[in-house]
Write a protein that holds these residues in place. Structure first.
Motif, PDB file in Angstrom:
ATOM      1  N   THR A   1       0.816  -1.220   0.000  1.00  0.00           N
ATOM      2  CA  THR A   1       0.000   0.000   0.000  1.00  0.00           C
ATOM      3  C   THR A   1       0.850   1.271   0.000  1.00  0.00           C
ATOM      4  OG1 THR A   1      -0.201  -0.177   2.402  1.00  0.00           O
ATOM      5  CG2 THR A   1      -2.039  -1.019   1.076  1.00  0.00           C
ATOM      6  N   ASN A   2       2.080   1.183   0.448  1.00  0.00           N
ATOM      7  CA  ASN A   2       2.941   2.365   0.477  1.00  0.00           C
ATOM      8  C   ASN A   2       4.105   2.244  -0.506  1.00  0.00           C
ATOM      9  OD1 ASN A   2       4.275   0.336   1.912  1.00  0.00           O
ATOM     10  ND2 ASN A   2       5.261   1.795   3.286  1.00  0.00           N
ATOM     11  N   PHE A   3       3.968   1.377  -1.507  1.00  0.00           N
ATOM     12  CA  PHE A   3       5.077   1.131  -2.433  1.00  0.00           C
ATOM     13  C   PHE A   3       5.542   2.391  -3.146  1.00  0.00           C
ATOM     14  CE2 PHE A   3       6.560   0.220  -6.770  1.00  0.00           C
ATOM     15  CZ  PHE A   3       7.750  -0.401  -6.447  1.00  0.00           C
ATOM     16  N   LEU A   4       4.626   3.212  -3.626  1.00  0.00           N
ATOM     17  CA  LEU A   4       5.028   4.396  -4.376  1.00  0.00           C
ATOM     18  C   LEU A   4       5.829   5.365  -3.505  1.00  0.00           C
ATOM     19  CD1 LEU A   4       1.799   5.009  -6.471  1.00  0.00           C
ATOM     20  CD2 LEU A   4       3.956   4.003  -7.236  1.00  0.00           C
ATOM     21  N   ASP A   5       5.378   5.600  -2.281  1.00  0.00           N
ATOM     22  CA  ASP A   5       6.119   6.478  -1.363  1.00  0.00           C
ATOM     23  C   ASP A   5       7.480   5.873  -1.017  1.00  0.00           C
ATOM     24  OD1 ASP A   5       4.051   8.339  -1.279  1.00  0.00           O
ATOM     25  OD2 ASP A   5       3.120   7.411   0.470  1.00  0.00           O
ATOM     26  N   TRP A   6       7.483   4.602  -0.702  1.00  0.00           N
ATOM     27  CA  TRP A   6       8.712   3.900  -0.325  1.00  0.00           C
ATOM     28  C   TRP A   6       9.714   3.920  -1.479  1.00  0.00           C
ATOM     29  CZ3 TRP A   6      10.958  -0.568  -2.345  1.00  0.00           C
ATOM     30  CH2 TRP A   6      11.956  -1.169  -1.564  1.00  0.00           C
ATOM     31  N   SER A   7       9.238   3.632  -2.665  1.00  0.00           N
ATOM     32  CA  SER A   7      10.104   3.593  -3.839  1.00  0.00           C
ATOM     33  C   SER A   7      10.697   4.972  -4.142  1.00  0.00           C
ATOM     34  CB  SER A   7       9.295   3.087  -5.036  1.00  0.00           C
ATOM     35  OG  SER A   7      10.055   3.094  -6.203  1.00  0.00           O
ATOM     36  N   ARG A   8       9.879   6.005  -4.017  1.00  0.00           N
ATOM     37  CA  ARG A   8      10.359   7.372  -4.262  1.00  0.00           C
ATOM     38  C   ARG A   8      11.436   7.743  -3.243  1.00  0.00           C
ATOM     39  NH1 ARG A   8       5.965   9.802  -3.514  1.00  0.00           N
ATOM     40  NH2 ARG A   8       6.393  10.502  -1.414  1.00  0.00           N
ATOM     41  N   GLN A   9      11.192   7.452  -1.972  1.00  0.00           N
ATOM     42  CA  GLN A   9      12.179   7.772  -0.938  1.00  0.00           C
ATOM     43  C   GLN A   9      13.469   6.975  -1.126  1.00  0.00           C
ATOM     44  OE1 GLN A   9      10.145   7.260   2.794  1.00  0.00           O
ATOM     45  NE2 GLN A   9       9.162   9.252   2.649  1.00  0.00           N
ATOM     46  N   MET A  10      13.337   5.709  -1.486  1.00  0.00           N
ATOM     47  CA  MET A  10      14.516   4.872  -1.732  1.00  0.00           C
ATOM     48  C   MET A  10      15.320   5.462  -2.891  1.00  0.00           C
ATOM     49  SD  MET A  10      16.078   2.156  -0.595  1.00  0.00           S
ATOM     50  CE  MET A  10      14.829   1.327   0.373  1.00  0.00           C
ATOM     51  N   GLY A  11      14.631   5.885  -3.940  1.00  0.00           N
ATOM     52  CA  GLY A  11      15.311   6.488  -5.088  1.00  0.00           C
ATOM     53  C   GLY A  11      16.065   7.754  -4.723  1.00  0.00           C
ATOM     54  N   ILE A  12      15.476   8.579  -3.857  1.00  0.00           N
ATOM     55  CA  ILE A  12      16.132   9.822  -3.427  1.00  0.00           C
ATOM     56  C   ILE A  12      17.424   9.500  -2.676  1.00  0.00           C
ATOM     57  CG2 ILE A  12      15.934  11.794  -1.850  1.00  0.00           C
ATOM     58  CD1 ILE A  12      12.889  11.810  -2.587  1.00  0.00           C
ATOM     59  N   VAL A  13      17.358   8.562  -1.750  1.00  0.00           N
ATOM     60  CA  VAL A  13      18.541   8.193  -0.971  1.00  0.00           C
ATOM     61  C   VAL A  13      19.617   7.611  -1.878  1.00  0.00           C
ATOM     62  CG1 VAL A  13      19.414   6.619   0.814  1.00  0.00           C
ATOM     63  CG2 VAL A  13      17.285   7.881   1.183  1.00  0.00           C
TER      64      VAL A  13
END
Length: 185
Positions: free
Chosen positions: A27-39
């Motif tokens: 359910t939070n994949f899009l947020d998680w993926s975006r944050q992972m990409g930023i890091v």
């Protein structure tokens, strides 16, 4: 192994991820993926998610070839560990022995379609939402704004002017006191 993981700036960026473990239901994949990409972008390791781990160099190779391979291998190990540590245990068990490239591609297949369907349903609700005559304007607007925020959560930004048009279109004609039509001539 790279020492970049120990820098204060790196610690700050990684601390952003601690707030957002990937839920097993995605359910939070899009947020998680975006944050992972930023890091990973900050750490200059984002390429590990986009480029499969190369074969170990053999035959006629240079020290540069070996250095590039070892760097990719070290970055892969660090990124894979980071990905796994930022997942709920069910997903950790499923991906424990997979490389980062495989993990991200599998997660995208598992969860992006779900997010697209969810986004479609929110857009459907938003576009079909009509205020009934005599009902509360504030209640209606709260519902509309909630749907617009839900689209933002699903990484689908709606421009302010389009959002305004959608909200205005949802109001009954009597709300305006006169009948009008927009013309795009």
């Amino acid at each position: 192994m790279s020492t970049s993981a120990n820098t204060p700036q790196n610690s700050f960026f990684r601390s952003l991820l601690e707030k957002e473990r990937l839920h097993s239901d995605g359910t939070n994949f899009l947020d998680w993926s975006r944050q992972m990409g930023i890091v990973l972008r900050y750490e200059r390791k984002e390429y590990v998610l986009d480029v499969p781990l190369p074969e170990q160099p053999t035959g006629d190779i240079t020290s540069d070839d070996i250095a590039k391979y070892r760097k990719h291998l070290d970055d892969e190990h660090e990124v894979q560990t980071l990905l796994l540590s930022m997942m709920e245990s069910e997903l950790q068990k499923e991906f424990l022995y997979q490389n980062s490239y495989f993990i991200m591609n599998k997660l995208k297949k598992m969860f992006q379609e779900k997010a697209r369907v969810e986004r479609y349903k929110v857009i459907q609700d938003l576009l079909s939402c009509k205020m009934s005559e005599g009902s509360s304007v504030s209640t209606h607007l709260l519902k509309m704004f909630g749907l617009l925020r839900e689209l933002e959560r699903l990484n689908h930004h709606v421009e302010q002017s389009l959002a305004t048009d959608i909200v205005l279109n949802s109001l009954p004609k009597s709300f305006f006191g006169i009948h009008y039509e927009l013309s795009y001539e």
